[in-house]
Structure formats: C-alpha cells, structure tokens
Motif scaffolding. Structure first.
Motif, PDB file in Angstrom:
ATOM      1  N   MET A 188      32.604  18.802 -82.904  1.00  0.00           N
ATOM      2  CA  MET A 188      31.599  18.153 -82.069  1.00  0.00           C
ATOM      3  C   MET A 188      30.660  19.183 -81.440  1.00  0.00           C
ATOM      4  N   GLN A 193      26.773  17.962 -81.001  1.00  0.00           N
ATOM      5  CA  GLN A 193      26.981  16.682 -80.325  1.00  0.00           C
ATOM      6  C   GLN A 193      27.427  16.891 -78.878  1.00  0.00           C
ATOM      7  N   LEU A 197      25.260  15.420 -75.987  1.00  0.00           N
ATOM      8  CA  LEU A 197      25.351  13.972 -76.172  1.00  0.00           C
ATOM      9  C   LEU A 197      26.657  13.399 -75.645  1.00  0.00           C
ATOM     10  N   VAL A 201      29.360   9.739 -76.574  1.00  0.00           N
ATOM     11  CA  VAL A 201      30.485   9.999 -77.468  1.00  0.00           C
ATOM     12  C   VAL A 201      31.747   9.320 -76.948  1.00  0.00           C
ATOM     13  N   ILE A 217      28.724  14.943 -88.618  1.00  0.00           N
ATOM     14  CA  ILE A 217      29.638  15.817 -87.875  1.00  0.00           C
ATOM     15  C   ILE A 217      30.800  16.302 -88.754  1.00  0.00           C
ATOM     16  N   ARG A 245      29.087   4.887 -81.306  1.00  0.00           N
ATOM     17  CA  ARG A 245      28.254   5.412 -80.231  1.00  0.00           C
ATOM     18  C   ARG A 245      28.365   4.505 -79.007  1.00  0.00           C
ATOM     19  N   GLY A 311      17.183  15.619 -81.858  1.00  0.00           N
ATOM     20  CA  GLY A 311      18.481  16.175 -81.524  1.00  0.00           C
ATOM     21  C   GLY A 311      18.449  17.649 -81.157  1.00  0.00           C
TER      22      GLY A 311
END
Length: 399
Positions: A188, A193, A197, A201, A217, A245, A311
């Motif tokens: 992750m 991520q 984020l 998650v 991922i 998500r 991102g």
C-alpha cells in the motif's frame, strides 16, 4: 518517492514543479529534514573513525574511547531519528508532474484531447437501474449502503466485458493475473495508496492487512524488492479483481444507482518499463483502453488531468470519460497513468541495464470497469454491443 539526491541538486526546479500540486511546503519540510540528517552523518563517521587505534591503548586512551563510545551512541540515536523523520516526510511528497500536465486542481482544469463517437439521441433516457437488474436494497441488508447485487442478464453483460478486455490484452502480450486483494502495508505504501489515501482504504487491523482499492496495488507489488533485467522489460500484466473503496468525503455524490459504490470489479493494465520507454508505454496503455471502449461502442472523450487532481504517485494521468445519457454528460470511467520511478523507489523494484542498477518505471491503466457496463446499459437502453455477444452476453438485457 521522489529522487532526493536529484532534488538536492535542483531544489528550485523541484519546488516549482511540486508547487503546481500544492506540495511546496511538504517539499520544504523534506529538504529541511534531509539537511538535518546529512549534517549528522559526518559527525557519526568522525566518531567511528576515532575509535580505531593502532596497538594497545593507554589508560588515557581507554578513558577517551569510553567517552567517544558514549557520544557516538547519542549521535547515532539522533541520526536514526533524523532518518526516520526524513523518511516519514518523504512519503508525504507527491511525484513531480510532467511538464505537459496542465495547471489547476479541479475537473474544470482538465484539458480535452479528443472525442470519439456521438452521444445517442434519446427522448427519455432511462438510468441504468431502470434497465438492468440491480438490488441495492437487499445488498444494504447484508453489507450496508453503497453495495449492490448484479443479477441475471446484467451480471452476464459485466462478465462478458471483463472477458473481452482480458482476451484483447492477452492477445497483445499482457500476462493475465488474478491477484490477492488483501495486502500488507508495504504494498500500500509502495504504490502510493498510503499515507495519502488512508481515508479511503479499508483496513483489517487484527490481521495487519488492507483491502485493495484497485488491482494496480498487488500488480505493482508483484516484483517488490526485486532487480529486473533490462532485456526482460517491458513486463506487462493485466489483472482482474474486485476493488474496495470507503468513498470518504463523497457524501451526497452519486447517491442514486451504482455509479459510486464501495465494491466494484475492474480489469487493470500494469507495466514495468525502462525509464526511457515509459512515455511511449503510457500512450500504448491509453490506446488499449480506447480500443476497448470503442469495441463497447461507447461515446467518450480523453482528458489530461491537471497537476493538482491526480494520484500522489503519478506524473501524468489521462482520464477516459464515457457518455451517460441519464445525466447528459461524460463521466470518468478509466484512468491511465505514468508513475515514472516514484512507486519503484518505494517498492525497491529496480532494473539492471547499461547505466547500472536504477529504479524501473511503472505505469497502470484501467482496461474496463463496472461503470463501463452501466454506460452500456444506458447508451443501448437495454441492448448489448456485438463485441460482448461471443462472451455470453444476451442480445437484450432483461431487468
């Protein structure tokens, strides 16, 4: 993460580029932490060197060595703390945007590249939930809000779409993968991520695992910590997996239907390339996705996202936005991105070539996703494109 050594050599250039993403403060904090760490390194090396003596030490030297050892212990602790702080801050700095990326931070700042197809002229377009068979009410009983069942012909259309994408990409040399969706923190963090984020998650603290929000991922982590050979690149994978998500911060957005849900299925492209080939590879992945959307006969447009609206790990992102008749507008359905060496530095994935060992470049791109099947239902109003018929899709969807 960004190349800190390169940033030291050109701090002004990096700061200006990252300011386009609103990350100049994070960059300044990283550079300050890096300077504190570097200032301690020579002192540690000096103290370590002073411990080396020729011959048997005198009583005075023994006493001095004790003092040096004690001082060294303290400075090493400072160095370790400074390194940990630098590494923590490095995870907060996004990738440097490519020069071709427009400025801005909202959907309105995206730059349209092209359009394909004409939106159908429908007097009274029906929404996908009025055409296909979905059951969000029963799903809410077993899973909560923003989940749904795909049932009967509707499920067959989606399954046919996944298989179409897999077959097309495997024929192009991509290796099919069914990846795990429960992942360790390393994957992750490595793909960017976390921590950026984290609010979106799903985490399983008891097992120290996370649910993947995209097949990007686990595909990105496929070569975690490995050194790849340049002659073996590019390595191209296509993965199918469910994605999860939390949709934090999306309250009130797309509350009707299946457009914004907590679980969806997706076919994802992922490439490991040589650094000098990654920008050509980005265009290749985009072309693959466009080919699939055209096979589905869906009107769409391609946009380049602005620097502040994609991102953390990416240097450039294209979005493919498909026409939804019930909304009378194009909606994002696919993202195709080049992460350059950003993910590879975190993942420890390198390539051995003529320049020695260096981070590989990674790219990812949606091939097809559930949202495209929703667009099929709406644009065909229950009909099904010919490309899906060989894969078991019905000629017409029955609700």
């Amino acid at each position: 993460m960004i190349d800190v050594r390169a940033a030291r050599a050109d701090p002004g250039g990096y700061r200006a580029a990252l300011a386009r993403r609103g990350a100049e403060r994070a960059f300044d904090e990283l550079m300050a932490a890096d300077e504190r760490w570097r200032a301690l390194v020579p002192r540690v090396e000096e103290l370590r060197a002073s411990q080396k003596l020729d011959g048997k030490p005198t009583p005075e030297q023994v006493e001095r060595l004790k003092q040096v050892k004690e001082e060294l212990r303290g400075v090493e602790q400072q160095l370790a703390a400074a390194e940990a702080e630098r590494d923590r801050l490095a995870l907060r700095v996004p990738n440097v945007p490519h020069e071709s990326v427009p400025d801005g931070s909202s959907e309105e700042d995206a730059v349209e590249i092209r359009r394909w197809g004409e939106p159908p002229e429908l007097a009274e377009p029906r929404e996908h939930t009025e055409i296909g068979r979905f059951d969000m009410e029963r799903a809410a009983r077993v899973a909560g809000s923003r989940f749904g069942y795909w049932i009967g012909d509707t499920a067959l259309v989606a399954l046919a779409m996944y298989r179409l994408a897999l077959d097309r990409l495997v024929a192009k040399g991509f290796l099919a993968v069914l990846p795990p969706v429960l992942l360790r923190e390393e994957a992750m963090v490595g793909t960017g991520q976390l921590p950026s984020l984290e609010d979106n998650v799903y985490e399983l603290p008891k097992d120290e695992l996370y649910l993947a929000g995209t097949a990007e991922i686990p595909l990105g982590g496929l070569h975690l910590g490995e050194i790849l050979e340049a002659d073996d690149l590019p390595l191209r994978y296509v993965g199918f997996s469910p994605s999860f998500r939390r949709e934090a911060g999306a309250a009130g957005k797309d509350t009707r239907g299946m457009l914004r849900v907590h679980q969806f299925n997706k076919v994802e492209q992922f490439s490991f390339t040589r650094p000098e080939e990654s920008w050509d590879e980005l265009e290749r992945l985009l072309a693959n996705t466009e080919e699939l959307v055209q096979a589905l006969e869906l009107p769409y447009r391609v946009v380049v996202l602005p620097a502040g609206d994609f991102g953390t790990a990416m240097a450039k992102t294209y979005d493919i936005e498909v026409w939804f008749p019930s909304q009378g507008r194009y909606r994002e359905t696919a993202s195709i991105s080049n992460a350059t060496d950003f993910q590879a530095r975190r993942l420890g994935t390198r390539v051995r070539g003529e320049r020695g060992v260096e981070p590989v470049h990674t790219l990812n791109g949606t091939a097809v996703v559930d949202r495209m099947a929703l667009a099929v239902l709406e644009n065909f109003q229950g009909g099904v494109p010919d490309a899906l018929r060989p894969y078991g899709a019905p000629a017409h969807v029955r609700a």
